[in-house]
Design an enzyme around this catalytic site. Structure first.
Site, PDB file in Angstrom:
ATOM      1  N   GLY A   1      -3.237  -0.541  -1.816  1.00 30.13           N
ATOM      2  CA  GLY A   1      -2.010   0.228  -1.784  1.00 30.13           C
ATOM      3  C   GLY A   1      -1.491   0.443  -0.375  1.00 30.13           C
TER       4      GLY A   1
ATOM      5  N   HIS B   1      -1.993   3.285   3.844  1.00 25.05           N
ATOM      6  CA  HIS B   1      -3.252   3.317   4.593  1.00 25.05           C
ATOM      7  C   HIS B   1      -3.137   2.599   5.933  1.00 25.05           C
ATOM      8  CE1 HIS B   1      -5.139   4.961   1.069  1.00 25.05           C
ATOM      9  NE2 HIS B   1      -4.869   3.896   0.349  1.00 25.05           N
TER      10      HIS B   1
ATOM     11  N   HIS C   1      -7.112   9.106  -1.149  1.00 26.70           N
ATOM     12  CA  HIS C   1      -5.892   9.288  -1.935  1.00 26.70           C
ATOM     13  C   HIS C   1      -5.737  10.746  -2.354  1.00 26.70           C
ATOM     14  CE1 HIS C   1      -7.204   5.055  -2.885  1.00 26.70           C
ATOM     15  NE2 HIS C   1      -6.021   4.863  -2.339  1.00 26.70           N
TER      16      HIS C   1
END
Length: 336
Positions: free
Chosen positions: A56, A59, A222
């Protein structure tokens, strides 16, 4: 929570567009793809094993910042904190394949496991590309040692990618790249602390809630729940807790060598990270554990989350050679 964005629904695509414009000599988008990127040096066929990473967005510099010489060859970029779908993974795989196989490296999350798994099957069935997968599980807070297959992958993925990329760059074959990457994956341990939340551009709301003077040990990157909430402590006390949990989980002993990463989660200052590293060095020195190489900075963030993680990876002579090998990526470079 203020952010410099335009339309929140297109932040990932605009980020990729800016990234490609900033580093046109180093990276490019796979033709016809939206979110499969490759390092330009990887397109020069030398028969090397391909390395594909992904995950995702949010990051950064992971994951797209780590394609280049001595690191990964291709990356598939997902939405914020969401796995990329199979299609860009397959596109990156095709682009970096040089006939000797491709290695996938990704974190232990349900979406990544499903989508990289599907991409592996498609690469094999539709393109006759042999793919091997390494699932990173370095977060000691996310499951006990007896259930380490359930652990999340966090900042330790940087070391695992470094080992794989260096082995591939020097010409190791697929089986040897896989062996060394799995070895690194087995020897890496991480533990983190969260101080403040981040906010997704689409919501503008905190990803989790902590009190003004509260911290959370073991918080996921997360915002997954950690193992303990409590009053904010001094840096040395926080570092001791992280180091103790890592050492208790590992087989490190006096005389061993380690690579160390003190990783910021997005908004933690370099000053704070060096204060944390100072204590890491003190604790390891007390245990007569030698720091072979150190990394301090933002290597795998969580938007603007406050906090940090500590990663230790035990290194022997063959892993030292790979950790020390040069690398050149848009957002990370290392020289001999």
């Amino acid at each position: 929570m203020k952010k410099l964005v335009n339309n929140p629904d297109v932040v990932v695509d605009e980020m990729i567009d800016g990234y490609l414009k900033a580093f046109p000599k180093l990276v490019e988008k796979v033709e016809g793809s939206g979110r499969a990127l490759v390092a330009k040096q990887s397109l020069h066929g030398n028969g090397k094993v391909g390395i594909v990473i992904g995950g995702g967005s949010g990051h950064e510099p992971a994951f797209m910042g780590y394609i280049g010489r001595g690191m990964a060859d291709g990356v598939a970029v997902g939405n914020i904190f969401a796995s990329p779908p199979p299609q860009p993974i397959v596109e990156a795989t095709e682009a970096v394949n040089q006939g000797n196989g491709v290695v996938y490296i990704y974190g232990n999350y349900a979406g990544d496991i499903m989508n990289f798994g599907m991409a592996s099957d498609l690469a094999d069935m539709e393109h006759d590309i042999k793919v091997e997968s390494i699932i990173v599980r370095d977060d000691v807070a996310s499951a006990p040692k007896r259930e380490k297959e359930k652990r999340r992958g966090i900042a330790g993925e940087f070391f695992v990618t470094k080992v794989a990329g260096a082995a591939s760059a020097r010409g190791d074959d697929l089986s040897e790249v896989v062996r060394l990457t799995n070895k690194a994956n087995e020897l890496v341990r991480s533990m983190g602390v969260g101080l403040t939340p981040c906010a997704l551009p689409q919501t503008g709301k905190p990803s989790f809630v902590l009190g003004e003077n509260e911290m959370e040990i073991g918080l996921g990157h997360h915002g997954e729940p950690g193992v303990e909430k409590g009053p904010l402590q001094q840096a040395d006390d926080v570092c001791d807790r992280l180091i103790d949990d890592i050492l208790n989980d590992s087989d490190l002993k006096a005389g061993d060598d380690v690579a160390v990463l003190v990783n910021g989660l997005g908004s933690t200052t370099q000053m704070e990270l060096f204060i944390m590293f100072r204590r890491v060095e003190q604790r390891l020195s007390e245990k007569q554990i030698n720091i072979h190489r150190s990394y301090v900075g933002n290597y795998s963030t969580s938007m603007e989350m406050g906090g940090c993680s500590v990663t230790l990876m035990k290194v022997d002579e063959e892993l030292k050679a790979l950790i020390d090998a040069p690398a050149e990526c848009p957002l990370y470079a290392q020289y001999e």
